[in-house]
Motif scaffolding. Sequence first.
Motif, PDB file in Angstrom:
ATOM      1  N   GLN A 102       0.901  -1.431  -0.154  1.00  0.00           N
ATOM      2  CA  GLN A 102      -0.249  -0.292  -0.119  1.00  0.00           C
ATOM      3  C   GLN A 102       1.114   1.206  -0.088  1.00  0.00           C
ATOM      4  OE1 GLN A 102      -3.181   0.811  -0.024  1.00  0.00           O
ATOM      5  NE2 GLN A 102      -3.256   2.395   0.975  1.00  0.00           N
ATOM      6  N   PHE A 103       1.342   1.679  -1.207  1.00  0.00           N
ATOM      7  CA  PHE A 103       2.009   2.587  -1.424  1.00  0.00           C
ATOM      8  C   PHE A 103       1.946   3.567  -2.759  1.00  0.00           C
ATOM      9  CE2 PHE A 103       5.988   5.691  -1.277  1.00  0.00           C
ATOM     10  CZ  PHE A 103       6.224   6.418  -0.202  1.00  0.00           C
ATOM     11  N   PHE A 104       0.788   3.933  -2.676  1.00  0.00           N
ATOM     12  CA  PHE A 104       0.763   4.698  -4.094  1.00  0.00           C
ATOM     13  C   PHE A 104       0.619   3.706  -5.137  1.00  0.00           C
ATOM     14  CE2 PHE A 104       1.682   7.877  -1.056  1.00  0.00           C
ATOM     15  CZ  PHE A 104       0.546   8.956  -0.420  1.00  0.00           C
ATOM     16  N   GLN A 105       0.600   2.901  -5.448  1.00  0.00           N
ATOM     17  CA  GLN A 105       0.679   1.904  -6.196  1.00  0.00           C
ATOM     18  C   GLN A 105      -1.153   0.738  -6.605  1.00  0.00           C
ATOM     19  OE1 GLN A 105       4.208   0.022  -5.021  1.00  0.00           O
ATOM     20  NE2 GLN A 105       2.947  -1.556  -4.411  1.00  0.00           N
ATOM     21  N   GLU A 106      -2.025   1.863  -6.520  1.00  0.00           N
ATOM     22  CA  GLU A 106      -2.730   1.474  -7.227  1.00  0.00           C
ATOM     23  C   GLU A 106      -3.155   0.178  -7.469  1.00  0.00           C
ATOM     24  OE1 GLU A 106      -3.395   4.276  -3.249  1.00  0.00           O
ATOM     25  OE2 GLU A 106      -2.574   3.939  -5.580  1.00  0.00           O
ATOM     26  N   ALA A 107      -3.116   0.252  -8.861  1.00  0.00           N
ATOM     27  CA  ALA A 107      -3.403   0.394 -10.555  1.00  0.00           C
ATOM     28  C   ALA A 107      -2.693  -1.496 -10.151  1.00  0.00           C
ATOM     29  CB  ALA A 107      -2.456   0.389 -11.079  1.00  0.00           C
ATOM     30  N   MET A 108      -2.056  -2.077  -9.532  1.00  0.00           N
ATOM     31  CA  MET A 108      -1.831  -3.198  -8.982  1.00  0.00           C
ATOM     32  C   MET A 108      -2.789  -4.029  -8.318  1.00  0.00           C
ATOM     33  SD  MET A 108       1.784  -3.843 -10.233  1.00  0.00           S
ATOM     34  CE  MET A 108       2.890  -3.410 -10.070  1.00  0.00           C
ATOM     35  N   TYR A 109      -4.169  -3.013  -8.085  1.00  0.00           N
ATOM     36  CA  TYR A 109      -4.849  -3.921  -6.747  1.00  0.00           C
ATOM     37  C   TYR A 109      -5.976  -4.666  -8.072  1.00  0.00           C
ATOM     38  CZ  TYR A 109      -3.879  -0.653  -3.338  1.00  0.00           C
ATOM     39  OH  TYR A 109      -3.198   0.194  -2.553  1.00  0.00           O
ATOM     40  N   ALA A 110      -5.852  -4.299  -9.131  1.00  0.00           N
ATOM     41  CA  ALA A 110      -6.705  -4.830 -10.050  1.00  0.00           C
ATOM     42  C   ALA A 110      -6.462  -6.099 -10.176  1.00  0.00           C
ATOM     43  CB  ALA A 110      -6.308  -4.381 -11.829  1.00  0.00           C
ATOM     44  N   LEU A 111      -4.203  -6.717  -9.941  1.00  0.00           N
ATOM     45  CA  LEU A 111      -4.349  -8.371  -9.876  1.00  0.00           C
ATOM     46  C   LEU A 111      -4.966  -9.585  -9.719  1.00  0.00           C
ATOM     47  CD1 LEU A 111       0.102  -7.975 -10.658  1.00  0.00           C
ATOM     48  CD2 LEU A 111      -1.827  -7.803 -12.562  1.00  0.00           C
ATOM     49  N   ALA A 112      -5.954  -8.626  -8.441  1.00  0.00           N
ATOM     50  CA  ALA A 112      -6.411  -9.262  -7.360  1.00  0.00           C
ATOM     51  C   ALA A 112      -7.679  -9.946  -8.153  1.00  0.00           C
ATOM     52  CB  ALA A 112      -6.928  -8.252  -6.383  1.00  0.00           C
ATOM     53  N   TYR A 113      -8.650  -8.759  -8.933  1.00  0.00           N
ATOM     54  CA  TYR A 113      -9.174  -9.317 -10.080  1.00  0.00           C
ATOM     55  C   TYR A 113      -8.774 -10.471 -11.336  1.00  0.00           C
ATOM     56  CZ  TYR A 113     -14.070  -8.324 -12.896  1.00  0.00           C
ATOM     57  OH  TYR A 113     -15.034  -8.732 -13.333  1.00  0.00           O
ATOM     58  N   LYS A 114      -7.633  -9.695 -11.973  1.00  0.00           N
ATOM     59  CA  LYS A 114      -7.450 -10.177 -12.900  1.00  0.00           C
ATOM     60  C   LYS A 114      -7.425 -12.244 -12.255  1.00  0.00           C
ATOM     61  CE  LYS A 114      -3.651 -11.147 -16.309  1.00  0.00           C
ATOM     62  NZ  LYS A 114      -4.098 -11.039 -17.422  1.00  0.00           N
ATOM     63  N   TYR A 115      -7.082 -12.178 -11.167  1.00  0.00           N
ATOM     64  CA  TYR A 115      -6.626 -13.525 -11.267  1.00  0.00           C
ATOM     65  C   TYR A 115      -7.950 -14.110 -10.157  1.00  0.00           C
ATOM     66  CZ  TYR A 115      -1.976 -12.599 -12.886  1.00  0.00           C
ATOM     67  OH  TYR A 115      -1.185 -12.489 -13.193  1.00  0.00           O
ATOM     68  N   ASN A 116      -8.594 -13.740  -9.920  1.00  0.00           N
ATOM     69  CA  ASN A 116      -9.864 -14.136  -8.798  1.00  0.00           C
ATOM     70  C   ASN A 116     -10.142 -14.502  -7.756  1.00  0.00           C
ATOM     71  OD1 ASN A 116     -12.543 -14.019  -8.907  1.00  0.00           O
ATOM     72  ND2 ASN A 116     -12.382 -16.546  -8.997  1.00  0.00           N
ATOM     73  N   ALA A 117      -8.287 -13.326  -6.781  1.00  0.00           N
ATOM     74  CA  ALA A 117      -8.585 -13.661  -6.133  1.00  0.00           C
ATOM     75  C   ALA A 117      -8.722 -12.822  -4.886  1.00  0.00           C
ATOM     76  CB  ALA A 117      -6.793 -13.917  -5.915  1.00  0.00           C
ATOM     77  N   PRO A 118      -9.041 -13.142  -3.104  1.00  0.00           N
ATOM     78  CA  PRO A 118      -8.703 -12.347  -2.439  1.00  0.00           C
ATOM     79  C   PRO A 118      -7.294 -11.364  -2.464  1.00  0.00           C
ATOM     80  CG  PRO A 118      -8.769 -14.267  -1.620  1.00  0.00           C
ATOM     81  CD  PRO A 118      -8.501 -14.414  -2.417  1.00  0.00           C
TER      82      PRO A 118
END
Length: 489
Positions: A102-118
């Motif tokens: 958690q440090f100003f790189q929020e675009a990476m959060y989309a990987l959770a959706y990409k991989y259907n993972a928590p």
Amino acid sequence: MLKPIGLELARKGHNVTVITPIRDNNPPSNYHQVLVDDKKIWDILGMERPNIFTMVDMSAEEFHDKILWSGGVAFTELALNSTEVRKFLKADNTFDLVLCEQFFQEAMYALAYKYNAPLALVTTFGSCMRHNIATGNPLQIPNILAEFLDIKNPTSFLGRMRNIYFTLYEFIWWRYWYLEKHENLVKKYLPELSGKVPKLYEIQKNVSLMLINSHYSAEIPAAFLPNIVEIGGVHLTRSNTSLPKDLQKILDDSKYGVVYMSLGSNVKSAELPDSKREAFLKVFSSLNQTVLWKWEDDNLENKPKNLITRQWLPQKEILAHPNVKVFISHGGLIGTQEAIFNGVPLVGVPIYADQYNNLLYAEKAGFGKILQYHEINENHLFQTLSEVLTNDSYMQKAKEVSRRFKDRPMTPLDTAVFWLEYVIRNNGSEFMKNPTRNLNWFSFYMLDVYALFLLIVFLFIMIFYKIVMFIAQMYVDYKVKVTIVKKEQ
């Protein structure tokens, strides 16, 4: 600070993939590294590296505007556009959990959706105000500061006013401007998710777990939701390294103890102005203690005999040596925790971000002193350093805080791994999330209820006022009638 978590998960048998700029040279076979291109923030921002000491007077707003906002977007794009990362994202992978810093790189959060993972988040700092607002965790403005805001008296009226202003300033810019920049990065580098992935704010609002680099035993205690877990000191749990033989001998043979000085990796001692460098050299030359100084240049003129300089020093291992009497630091949280863990008093020179807050706690707790950058001169430096070296209360307090920092049912690393595995076992642990996080802010803060209550109170007061005025008018009318009757008689 983050590497031990991934390595420990691998040691426990998980198949771990990390996107990282820092290679581990001897990882387990099930620890896979996807390397980010090696570039410095100043290169990708298209500017020369400034002397970091010039940032000492930069406000929190300026620090965000000039460094964090632009740097966060640029570094995230650097990661997503790196050769190995792009290759990795095109591959057909499945994961049970996505863990992001958690440090100003929020675009990476989309990987959770990409991989259907928590999605789990982890900070290298402590409580995050933006995250608290998004997930519905109490803000606790009277005693919990915004993470990159320095206030000398946080609980004063002006301190609390400054804190709430900056918290709202940062959240509004982040929510309505910065996240939009990251939404564009998702569209650019993860085009297959375009139109499908939820907004990044919604993803963060529904995060399964937040691991924060703090612990109530050595910081201001705070209330957290069950899915926000403190793991302060996680990088100190396990260490297989030891001091080089030459440094081991220097520390062992230092009859009067050792003063260790390092201003971290970003703040370089070698960039100190001449007058302040000379102040340090003169004060060091007057000490009986051996001085170890992380000095980033090959040469240092007028170096006293008791001073040893190196361009790099193994900080964790040095601070663990019993002969270290004081740590002169810039107040970064990682180094501060290393001092706390080993019971070493601090003399701190804060420059930017959370450094002042970390040192303010050390000073108030009694195991440190703040030395403001503009106050560095031979006399003030000598008085401050001498006080910490000669007054036993600083060392005693440092040992006390160290003892309670370590006094936990599980180590920080075991705590982090337990909760990450817990989220996997419980399919994202929806039950730990605040159910009110989906309310609008007006309802979440009960403003509609308070408004109704105030309306009822107002109506009650108005009715009471009308009744009183009616009775008063009747009394006046009665008195007038009585007076008229008496006159007629």
